[in-house]
Design a protein around this motif. Structure first.
Motif, PDB file in Angstrom:
ATOM      1  N   ALA A 228       0.843  -1.201   0.000  1.00 21.91           N
ATOM      2  CA  ALA A 228       0.000   0.000   0.000  1.00 21.91           C
ATOM      3  C   ALA A 228       0.881   1.254   0.000  1.00 21.91           C
ATOM      4  CB  ALA A 228      -0.929  -0.010   1.211  1.00 21.91           C
ATOM      5  N   ALA A 229       1.969   1.214   0.757  1.00 21.83           N
ATOM      6  CA  ALA A 229       2.870   2.382   0.811  1.00 21.83           C
ATOM      7  C   ALA A 229       3.534   2.597  -0.544  1.00 21.83           C
ATOM      8  CB  ALA A 229       3.922   2.163   1.904  1.00 21.83           C
ATOM      9  N   GLU A 230       3.929   1.501  -1.187  1.00 22.71           N
ATOM     10  CA  GLU A 230       4.570   1.613  -2.507  1.00 22.71           C
ATOM     11  C   GLU A 230       3.587   2.234  -3.516  1.00 22.71           C
ATOM     12  OE1 GLU A 230       5.784  -2.094  -4.299  1.00 22.71           O
ATOM     13  OE2 GLU A 230       7.151  -1.113  -5.697  1.00 22.71           O
ATOM     14  N   ILE A 231       2.332   1.828  -3.418  1.00 21.68           N
ATOM     15  CA  ILE A 231       1.315   2.347  -4.343  1.00 21.68           C
ATOM     16  C   ILE A 231       1.046   3.829  -4.060  1.00 21.68           C
ATOM     17  CG2 ILE A 231      -1.132   2.175  -4.992  1.00 21.68           C
ATOM     18  CD1 ILE A 231      -0.817  -0.888  -4.664  1.00 21.68           C
ATOM     19  N   ARG A 232       0.919   4.169  -2.784  1.00 19.51           N
ATOM     20  CA  ARG A 232       0.682   5.590  -2.429  1.00 19.51           C
ATOM     21  C   ARG A 232       1.795   6.457  -2.999  1.00 19.51           C
ATOM     22  NH1 ARG A 232      -0.997   3.823   2.466  1.00 19.51           N
ATOM     23  NH2 ARG A 232       1.048   4.155   3.435  1.00 19.51           N
ATOM     24  N   ASP A 233       3.018   5.975  -2.837  1.00 21.81           N
ATOM     25  CA  ASP A 233       4.183   6.712  -3.328  1.00 21.81           C
ATOM     26  C   ASP A 233       4.133   6.835  -4.862  1.00 21.81           C
ATOM     27  OD1 ASP A 233       7.121   7.647  -3.162  1.00 21.81           O
ATOM     28  OD2 ASP A 233       7.208   5.898  -4.508  1.00 21.81           O
ATOM     29  N   ALA A 234       3.763   5.763  -5.531  1.00 17.03           N
ATOM     30  CA  ALA A 234       3.728   5.769  -7.003  1.00 17.03           C
ATOM     31  C   ALA A 234       2.648   6.723  -7.516  1.00 17.03           C
ATOM     32  CB  ALA A 234       3.492   4.361  -7.528  1.00 17.03           C
TER      33      ALA A 234
END
Ligand SMILES: Cc1ncc(C[n+]2csc(CCOP(=O)(O)OP(=O)(O)O)c2C)c(N)n1
Ligand SMILES: [Mg+2]
Length: 341
Positions: free
Chosen positions: A308-314
């Motif tokens: 989820a953090a990787e997606i938020r960042d992307a």
């Protein structure tokens, strides 16, 4: 020279087993990254941050993940318009992939390709292709170049069952076999080409027989089982790399969602979709890992949180990205390296 005593790497069955266990968790993580990424794409599409065509591979993640694990950085990948998962599994960053989908300059293809044409030369990811069957001759060309230069590389070419009905498929299969080229043909047979069921389009629905008719070794693999795919793909890829000529893997899979965001999906029975959903590769592997004591609820939550953090960042990266300057639109239409290439 360092005085530190070198600890010899652990070898033997126990460390082998530990590596294999960690690898299974890695496979699950990869599939979750792809699934959650595409779920996010639906949301971005509804707020028009992603526009145009959007084809999701939700349900089919095991195919891309299983095959990609068998490839090395020197190998090449050619995919279709349903290729977000392939791009991520190949190692293109989520930022570059999401920015591409949003049409931003920071995307893998400068935002020019969008969802269907993710391209990234450094990872030898040669698209994303909107033309059904269009990637096949490209893969053939990449493999021919490797063959002529005597490079021991594999070109993995992904395509759908619909492409098998195209002339390009047959021309490519014939030449690949005739010239003994290093292509790993990866057919993602999700039983439909847009709204047309395979039985309505193909006289022979066992696609491995098409490969056999070109004297090509072929396997049928359960495309909903990442571990099965991951067992077959390395064997096939190594045979190709070792000079065994082209090989063919048919992965039986299913897309849980419609063909694209425009498709009302009226041609499939709800019961059929539900039956396939029961074979969802992500819960299947999650349950297996839990049953074997390799993952617990807390571990799964941790993976989900990281994804989820990787997606938020992307998404933040893509949203903050720029649109290409109109003055640059004619760049890269022809090579900027000059003639004689
Ligand atoms: C040459 C060509 N013909 C028709 C189309 C329209 N079209 C887009 S996707 C598609 C279905 C392809 O199905 P398949 O190869 O099974 O891939 P899937 O969408 O199931 O992943 C068709 C016919 C196209 N893009 N290119
Ligand atoms: Mg299909």
């Amino acid at each position: 020279m360092s005085a530190t005593r070198r600890v010899p790497p652990k070898t033997g069955p126990r460390s082998e087993a530990a590596r294999a266990d960690a690898h299974l968790v890695h496979l699950l993580t990869q599939m979750l990254r792809i699934r959650r990424f595409e779920e996010q794409c639906v949301e971005l599409y509804s707020r028009s941050a992603i526009r145009g065509f959007l084809h999701l591979g939700i349900g089919e993640e095991a195919c891309a993940v299983g095959v990609m694990e068998a490839l090395g950085p020197e190998d090449a990948v050619v995919a279709t318009y349903r290729e977000h998962g392939h791009a991520l599994a190949r190692g293109i960053s989520m930022r570059a992939t999401m920015a591409e989908l949003e049409g931003k300059l920071e995307g893998a293809s400068r935002g020019r390709g969008g969802s269907m044409h993710i391209f990234d030369a450094p990872s030898r990811f040669f698209g994303g292709n909107a033309i059904v069957g269009g990637g096949l001759p490209l893969a053939l060309g990449l493999a021919l170049a490797d063959h002529l230069a005597k490079r021991q590389r594999v070109t993995a070419c992904f395509f759908g069952d619909g492409a098998v009905a195209e002339g390009e498929f047959h021309e490519t299969m014939n030449l690949a076999s005739l010239w003994h080229l290093p292509v790993l043909f990866c057919c993602e047979n999700n039983l439909y080409a847009m709204g047309t069921a395979i039985e309505r389009a193909q006289a022979e629905t066992d696609l491995t027989l098409k490969a056999a008719s070109y004297r090509m070794p072929a396997w049928e693999v359960d495309g909903m089982d990442v571990v099965a795919g991951e067992k077959t793909a390395p064997t096939a890829a190594e045979a190709v790399r070792a000079g065994g000529g082209p090989h063919f893997v048919e992965m039986r899979t299913y897309r849980f969602r419609a063909h694209s965001m425009y498709d009302p999906d009226r041609y499939r029975a709800r019961e059929e979709i539900e039956r396939w959903r029961e074979r969802d590769p992500i819960p299947a592997l999650t349950e297996e890992l839990k049953a074997r004591g390799l993952l617990d609820d807390a571990g799964l939550e941790r993976i989900e949180a990281e994804v989820a953090a990787e997606i938020r960042d992307a998404v933040a990266f893509a949203d903050a990205g720029a649109l290409e300057d109109v003055a640059d639109l004619e760049r890269f239409v022809v090579s900027e390296k000059g003639g004689g290439q």
